[in-house]
Scaffold this active site. Structure first.
Site, PDB file in Angstrom:
ATOM      1  N   SER A  93      45.851  38.086  51.067  1.00 48.00           N
ATOM      2  CA  SER A  93      44.631  38.395  50.322  1.00 48.00           C
ATOM      3  C   SER A  93      44.711  37.791  48.935  1.00 48.00           C
ATOM      4  O   SER A  93      45.797  37.695  48.342  1.00 48.00           O
ATOM      5  CB  SER A  93      44.462  39.916  50.203  1.00 48.00           C
ATOM      6  OG  SER A  93      43.413  40.247  49.315  1.00 48.00           O
ATOM      7  N   TYR A 130      46.976  48.329  48.012  1.00 53.93           N
ATOM      8  CA  TYR A 130      46.655  47.226  48.923  1.00 53.93           C
ATOM      9  C   TYR A 130      47.136  45.894  48.346  1.00 53.93           C
ATOM     10  O   TYR A 130      47.774  45.096  49.043  1.00 53.93           O
ATOM     11  CB  TYR A 130      45.145  47.193  49.158  1.00 53.93           C
ATOM     12  CG  TYR A 130      44.658  46.000  49.941  1.00 53.93           C
ATOM     13  CD1 TYR A 130      44.768  45.959  51.323  1.00 53.93           C
ATOM     14  CD2 TYR A 130      44.077  44.908  49.292  1.00 53.93           C
ATOM     15  CE1 TYR A 130      44.313  44.867  52.046  1.00 53.93           C
ATOM     16  CE2 TYR A 130      43.619  43.816  50.002  1.00 53.93           C
ATOM     17  CZ  TYR A 130      43.744  43.796  51.378  1.00 53.93           C
ATOM     18  OH  TYR A 130      43.298  42.701  52.089  1.00 53.93           O
ATOM     19  N   LYS A 132      49.949  43.184  49.914  1.00 61.10           N
ATOM     20  CA  LYS A 132      49.651  41.777  50.193  1.00 61.10           C
ATOM     21  C   LYS A 132      50.525  40.850  49.344  1.00 61.10           C
ATOM     22  O   LYS A 132      50.906  39.764  49.794  1.00 61.10           O
ATOM     23  CB  LYS A 132      48.168  41.502  49.961  1.00 61.10           C
ATOM     24  CG  LYS A 132      47.255  42.177  50.976  1.00 61.10           C
ATOM     25  CD  LYS A 132      47.558  41.730  52.405  1.00 61.10           C
ATOM     26  CE  LYS A 132      46.573  42.301  53.404  1.00 61.10           C
ATOM     27  NZ  LYS A 132      46.808  41.814  54.776  1.00 61.10           N
TER      28      LYS A 132
END
Length: 241
Positions: A127, A140, A144
């Site tokens: 990401s 998150y 990533k």
């Protein structure tokens, strides 16, 4: 040309969105594909949040196809949490699916390929949040970023084994899940307006991500390894327009 003829590819998150697009693109490129998802799919049903799932998935895939030549870690969850409202349950859930599961799937494939003395390729769907991330995607973003480091680590240390490992730092894609999330919170018109405001007048598509994944899996991208491609409509580090 991205040709996967004769290769067997394992794709997680295969039931919908980016994972489903990658499955379809791999099949068009000639690969035999085994999909993995916690929801019913045409391959292996598994919840990657479970600690033993990666080992079981790899064993089942090898048993089904006789071998695995490539892996795409496309499964992921985007549960929102910032430094101010995070809790241990959300932290552990994000790490389990976005970081632990890809690590052990990669480990399983690397052992399998080395045991066969065969080359292979791994593509991790990462990401743009790996570069920093917005406040409510702090955990998150960390998962990533960690996956990006694993991509480079595996690439470096298994280069001589002819195992290539690359990643795609994916930007904003209007998948079904994304559309449903924002439609519930902000109405269906909001996401469409955001797409129109992008430099290309639209979002990056799941199919565009899938095309890059197929290329990275294929011999056409050799000997490239340890590369994390930013697939977004802005350049990391550039000043705001």
């Amino acid at each position: 040309m991205s040709d996967l003829s004769g290769k067997v590819v394992l794709v997680t998150g295969a039931a919908r969105g980016i994972g489903a697009a990658i499955v379809a693109a791999c099949e068009r490129a000639g690969a035999g594909v085994i999909g993995v998802d916690r929801d019913p799919c045409s391959g292996i049903e598994a919840d990657l949040a479970e600690p033993d799932a990666p080992e079981r998935v790899m064993a089942e895939a090898i048993a089904q196809a006789g071998r695995v030549d490539g892996l795409v870690n496309a499964a992921g969850i985007t549960t929102r949490a910032s430094f101010e409202d995070a809790d241990v349950a959300r932290f552990d859930a994000l790490v389990a699916v976005n970081f632990r599961a890809p690590f052990f799937l990669m480990a399983g494939l690397i052992r399998h390929l080395k045991g066969r003395g065969a080359p292979g390729a791994i593509v991790n769907i990462q990401s743009m949040n790996a570069h920093c991330g917005v406040p409510d995607l702090a955990i998150y973003a960390g998962t990533k970023g960690g996956l990006q480091t694993l991509t480079k680590n595996a690439a470096q240390h298994h280069m001589a084994d002819r195992i290539r490992v690359n990643g795609i730092n994916l930007g904003w894609v209007a998948t079904e899940t994304e559309a449903a999330l924002h439609a519930a919170e902000k109405g269906p018109e909001w996401l469409a307006a955001q797409g129109e405001a992008q430099p290309l007048g639209r979002f990056v598509t799941a199919e565009e991500c899938a095309a890059q994944a197929v290329w990275l899996l294929s011999d056409a991208s050799a000997p490239m390894t340890g590369v994390c491609v930013d697939l977004e409509q802005w350049v990391a580090g550039a000043p705001p327009c």
